[in-house]
Design a protein around this motif. Structure first.
Motif: not given
Lengths: 609, 489
Positions: A144-145, A148, A151, A164-165, A167-168, A171-172, A175-176, A179
């Motif tokens: 996870e780090l 970050l 990101y 900006a888009e 990096s988001k 990360f997202l 994240r999937i 999960f």
């Protein structure tokens, strides 16, 4: 006595904190501190690799309070310093140190250098944690780090919309994958009572597994989902090309050589689990092979120099994942090892070109750079030779042969896919070199370009040397774990090599004939340029299912739930409270009435005891 | 030593009274908060980790029959809650603007809320456990109604009063029924617990009492569908009230479930665990989606805090289903209560600072704050990533333990049970949280700053309470054992 592995892990964290909190005002000082720290890490990794004491006592991070003998009593950060970890550390710190060096020039004009170098150090800390992790909990924490730090670094120029888009999105998307990774860890932990790599391996060796059948497949594939996110495999590959919004040295370090390889590294770590379940293994192999093919196809139609390289990274990671799925994790790791050097070289070479062409990234606006930047050209050409696996003299040749060999033995369809990917690789890389470096300059920037400055040239030269020797037996065997260097003694080896050389020649010749002297791309295949519309599909799905569902949920919440409950209770209180309404209306009164009721109830109830 | 605990409960109440009597408000309240920090430090220091019983115990009989006593005492769980209370109280008081018209009211009200919460956490008598919470609710309602922000403050105050008032009433009925069913003359929680262990209540009785407690405590913690009060109330509440209620007082319901319902009604709680699993998934998934659709920062934080309660209910459900030896669930819940309390308080405090600079909390109207105010961006990043569950910050440790507790006693041969399925779906919450937080961060903090606005960077004085909360998240994130060491299990 300071334990060296802990020092190796904590040094970059301390550096990041120092830069962020103390050196925020001075870009120069931050740059040199970060670089010194990265070279310090390189020194530590080398000394650990050549035999300094690698013992490290575990740190109890969180006590679970469990007293069951079969269960672990704590979540610990325990460092595993076997040959696999130490060789990976060497890769990370070599590329890390050289990228720092390269950044000294590349980022010299940037106003937010302290943030940049703090981010790089934070990344090195997180990556070291993944590599040295002795159990899945620790690996997940650092997993996870790195997400970050990736990101933060992709979004380094966060005032720019695309950065900006991107990096988001990175990360997202990760994240999937995470999960799935976490669910996999829960399944393994729940079944085995431990997620320590050594303990799990011992448990597997004993046989009679607590987890079998469909749940075992599910558990392994869930863990694999983590790698799908981090190593950007289909269907979560969409973040990596966009991640090129980050500064180019970051792309070299994080999005080519090390972090994206963490997924493969994790799979190699758990390869003893993957070997237990053929269904899971085959799924992994096909996802890897499919990604390799998809990304190679997309790479043939990119005009941005970094995006070509990004898709080639995807494709090469696909090779590695495929090899893991074919239970040839040694070959996968060997390719990871060689790929790290030549892909970092290619990215830094691209960085040098971009730097010298005033941040022009479109290869059709370059051209003729070979004459203006001979050293950069030479190193880039060698990097390309490694990537397309020119026989015998490049490291990529040896590692790719190892993968093709194992693919031939395990699955013919995948072997032919892999061979076709090799052809495509030769095709798109030749296109890149021909268009960007040969021919005539097609823009003023390209005409005015001058050779890269010394620190950049030095970093390029170092990586060039490593890209060549990385595949040679004397070098690789000294670093890789025992038995990881391929033997090339299978009966079909000559056939496999013949196929791969034919693919190489076919790709190079076709591309050369097609692109030599062209002013613009003669091919224009829109679906490939648009990433086979996968991004558009995802955007649509997100809009439909996530944002649509969110809007529905919000409307339901506001109008129905709220209305129903509030209306219901209001009617109730109105009925009950009509008596009190002549007194001043207001929330306090209502509340006092309730409290009084409550107290009456209390007295009544207790008096009947 | 008991005096330390008694002082901790009554000091804020006394300070509130003094402020009512025209004592200098800011000096009195901040002085009190600092003394309270030291008192909790003393409690930490003298706490005996080996002892299983309530410590710093004291008791003053109020009524002989039924036996009601003003009794205090703490164990590890209450100690962590006290730590949370004083930390958030300190930051909340500091955030109050002393020049505001109703500053005096806010100082006194905040002290009352915190005093009530601390009293509830420190009470070992069921009656006062309930009464202290009620004491804290009254100033909460009043402050939202009288000092509320925005045009909807009145209706939000009315709504939270209605919900929590009715919830408390149901809770009261449940607690009395519990007391009645145990047939114990006194209200001492310890004795009631011992009685419940020695002579368990009949399962049918347990069942309906447990339902009352789930509804009662649940509405206080915004269990879906009893959550509609939360987001509008937090959006309307003055900042210190939002911080204290979302951060501290709301945890009373969970604390009560862990302290009273789960140990005394094991059968009843197990019977309703299935329902709880469904509802908590609604908290996480459904409210997660509602949060994604939020357009204002304060409403978004309010909804996200409803959503994150789902994880805590998961711990309660895991405990109900797997029994008290699931220490992971206890530890995870306590850690997460602390972490969530600190992180949500920090988020509300940051929203306050953003509004003071930009005059709006509408996400779409904010832009480039990270460039204009770097330290605000940094602190917001810590709070946002804590709330997303990033390792290294406190929330992750709690969430991880709660998720693990769902797999405690997992027998693969029997396949995935409802608890495991619910846990897996709950893990999806980490994706949903990341979506709304990063979207908001992207819009508000990235991009170019709005040139027409003045963005004064944060002053040191403004940074102090924010940094204290952020620091707590980092320290506990790195060393969760600092809190867990006080827990006996």
């Amino acid at each position: 006595m300071v334990q060296l592995p802990w020092l190796l892990l904590l040094l970059p964290l301390a550096t990041a904190a120092l830069i962020h909190f103390a050196l925020g005002g001075s870009g120069r000082l931050a740059a040199w501190t970060g670089t010194a720290s990265a070279f310090g890490m390189l020194g530590l990794s080398v000394s650990l690799l050549v035999g300094a004491t690698a013992e490290a006592s575990p740190f109890v991070w969180l006590e679970t309070g469990m007293f069951h003998p079969d269960l672990e009593q704590a979540i610990t950060l325990s460092l595993k310093t076997d040959r696999l970890a130490l060789s990976m550390m060497l890769v990370v710190t070599i590329v890390g140190a050289l990228v720092h060096l390269f950044s000294l020039t590349y980022m010299a004009e940037d106003k937010a250098r302290p943030r940049y170098y703090a981010g790089l150090s934070l990344f090195l800390f997180s990556m070291t944690g993944i590599v040295l992790a002795g159990n899945l909990f620790m690996m997940f924490i650092f997993w996870e780090l790195v997400g970050l730090s990736s990101y933060l670094l992709i979004g380094h120029w966060f005032t720019k919309k695309s950065a900006a888009e991107a990096s988001k999105k990175a990360f997202l998307t990760n994240r999937i994958g995470d999960f799935g990774f976490l669910v996999g860890i829960l399944l393994i932990w729940g079944a085995f009572g431990t997620v320590d790599f050594n303990a799990l391996e011992r448990r597997v060796d004993l046989g009679n597994l607590p987890l079998t059948g469909g749940l075992l497949t599910a558990g392994i594939l869930c863990l694999f989902a983590g790698a799908v996110g981090k190593s950007a495999q289909f269907p979560l590959h969409v973040w990596l090309p966009d991640a090129m919004e980050g500064p180019t040295p970051v792309s070299a370090l994080i999005h080519a050589a090390t972090m994206v390889a963490a997924g493969v590294y994790m799979l190699v770590r758990i390869s003893f689990l993957i070997a237990l379940d053929p269904t899971a293994a085959m799924t992994i192999a096909w996802i890897g092979g499919g990604t390799a093919l998809l990304a190679a196809l997309l790479a043939t139609q990119q005009d941005d120099i970094k995006r070509v390289l990004a898709y080639s990274t995807l494709s090469q990671l696909g090779y590695m994942v495929m090899a893991v799925g074919l239970l040839a994790s040694q070959a996968a790791y060997f390719h990871l090892f060689t790929h790290a050097f030549f892909k970092a070289l290619l990215f830094l070479g691209a960085g040098a070109v971009i730097y010298c062409c005033h941040h022009e990234q479109n290869i059709w606006k370059m051209g003729g750079l070979a004459k203006r930047m001979p050293l950069t050209f030479a190193t880039f050409a060698i990097g390309t030779a490694c990537l397309i696996a020119v026989p015998y003299v490049t490291s990529g040749f040896y590692s790719k042969e190892a993968i093709l060999d194992s693919a031939y033995a395990a699955s013919r369809p995948l072997f032919w896919i892999a061979a076709f990917v090799a052809l495509l690789t030769a095709f798109y890389m030749t296109r890149l070199v021909v268009v960007a470096f040969l021919g005539k300059a097609r823009s003023q920037y390209a005409r005015d370009a001058v050779e890269a400055p010394t620190p950049m040239a030095f970093a390029l030269t170092c990586l060039t040397l490593l890209s060549i020797v990385g595949g040679f037996r004397f070098f690789a065997e000294a670093i890789l774990p025992r038995g990881f260097y391929p033997t090339f003694d299978s009966p079909h080896h000559n056939f496999v090599m013949a196929v791969s050389i034919i693919c190489l020649l076919a790709g190079v010749v076709a591309s050369f004939l097609l692109y030599r002297g062209r002013e613009k791309d003669p091919l224009h295949i829109t679906p490939l340029r648009r990433g086979l519309y996968i991004d558009d599909l995802y955007t649509g799905l997100i809009r439909l299912f996530q944002d649509g569902a969110a809007a529905v949920a919000a409307a339901f919440d506001r109008h129905i739930l709220n209305g129903f409950f509030l209306g219901g209770t209001a009617a109730l209180t109105q009925a009950v409270g009509s008596v009190f309404r002549r007194m001043q209306p207001g929330s306090l009164h209502f509340y006092l009435v309730l409290a009084a009721l409550g107290i009456m109830l209390l007295i009544w109830a207790t008096s009947t005891v | 030593m008991p005096i330390v605990l008694i002082l901790l409960v009554f000091l804020p109440l006394a300070a509130a009274a003094l402020i009512g009597l025209r004592a200098p408000a800011r000096a009195t309240s901040l002085g009190t908060a600092i003394v309270m920090v030291f008192l909790v430090a003393a409690l930490n220091h003298y706490f005996d980790r080996e002892s299983p019983s309530m410590q710093f115990a004291s008791s003053l009989t109020v009524m002989e029959n039924p036996g009601i006593a003003l009794a205090f005492g703490i164990d590890g769980m209450s100690l962590v809650m006290l730590l949370l209370s004083v930390l958030v109280l300190f930051a909340a008081l500091w955030m109050i603007d002393p020049l505001a018209d109703n500053a005096r009211l806010q100082y006194a009200g905040s002290l009352l809320i915190a005093g009530g919460a601390i009293g509830a956490f420190a009470s070992t008598d069921l009656f006062f456990f309930f009464a202290f919470h009620e004491l804290a609710l009254i100033p909460t309602f009043l402050l939202i109604g009288m000092c509320g922000r925005g045009s909807n403050a009145r209706s939000a105050a009315w709504r939270i009063t209605l919900y929590l008032g009715l919830g408390s009433l149901i809770l009261l009925v449940g607690l009395l029924a519990l007391h009645h069913a145990l047939g114990q003359p006194g209200f001492s929680i310890t004795e009631l617990h011992a009685r419940a262990m020695a002579d368990p209540i009949a399962p049918e009785t347990q069942s309906w009492i447990a339902l009352l407690l789930i509804i009662g405590f649940g509405s206080l913690v915004s269990l879906v569908p009893l959550h509609s009060w939360a987001a509008p109330a937090y959006a309307a509440a003055p900042t210190p009230v939002a911080m204290l209620h979302a951060g501290v007082l709301k945890k009373f319901g969970l604390y009560g479930l862990l302290r009273v319902a789960v140990p005394m009604l094991p059968e009843g709680m197990r019977e309703w665990a299935g329902l709880l699993l469904v509802l908590l998934l609604l908290n996480i998934i459904y409210m997660g989606l509602v949060t994604i659709a939020c357009k204002r920062l304060d409403t978004m934080f309010g909804c996200s805090s409803v959503m994150h309660m789902g994880y805590l209910f998961l711990a309660v459900a895991a405990l109900s289903l797997t029994g008290p030896d699931n220490t992971l669930a206890y530890r995870g819940a306590i850690l997460l209560m602390f972490a969530h309390g600190v992180s949500i308080a920090l988020l509300f405090a940051l929203a306050d600072r953003i509004e003071s600079r930009t005059g709006t909390l509408e996400i779409a109207r904010l832009s480039g704050l990270g460039r204009a105010m770097p330290s605000l961006g940094f602190l917001f990043g810590i709070a946002a990533f804590a709330s997303i569950g990033l390792p290294g910050l406190a929330n992750f440790a709690g969430e991880l333990l709660v998720f693990l507790s769902g797999f405690h006693g997992f027998r693969p041969s029997e396949g995935l049970q409802p608890l495991q399925w619910a846990t897996i779906l709950a893990v999806w919450g980490v994706v949903i949280s990341a979506v709304y937080m990063l979207r908001a961060y992207r819009t508000a903090f990235m991009g170019d700053p709005d040139a027409s606005r003045r963005h004064d960077v944060l002053t040191t004085e403004e940074k102090l309470p924010l940094a204290a909360l952020a620091g707590a998240l980092v320290v506990v994130g790195f060393f969760p054992n600092l809190l867990l060491q006080y827990l006996p299990f």
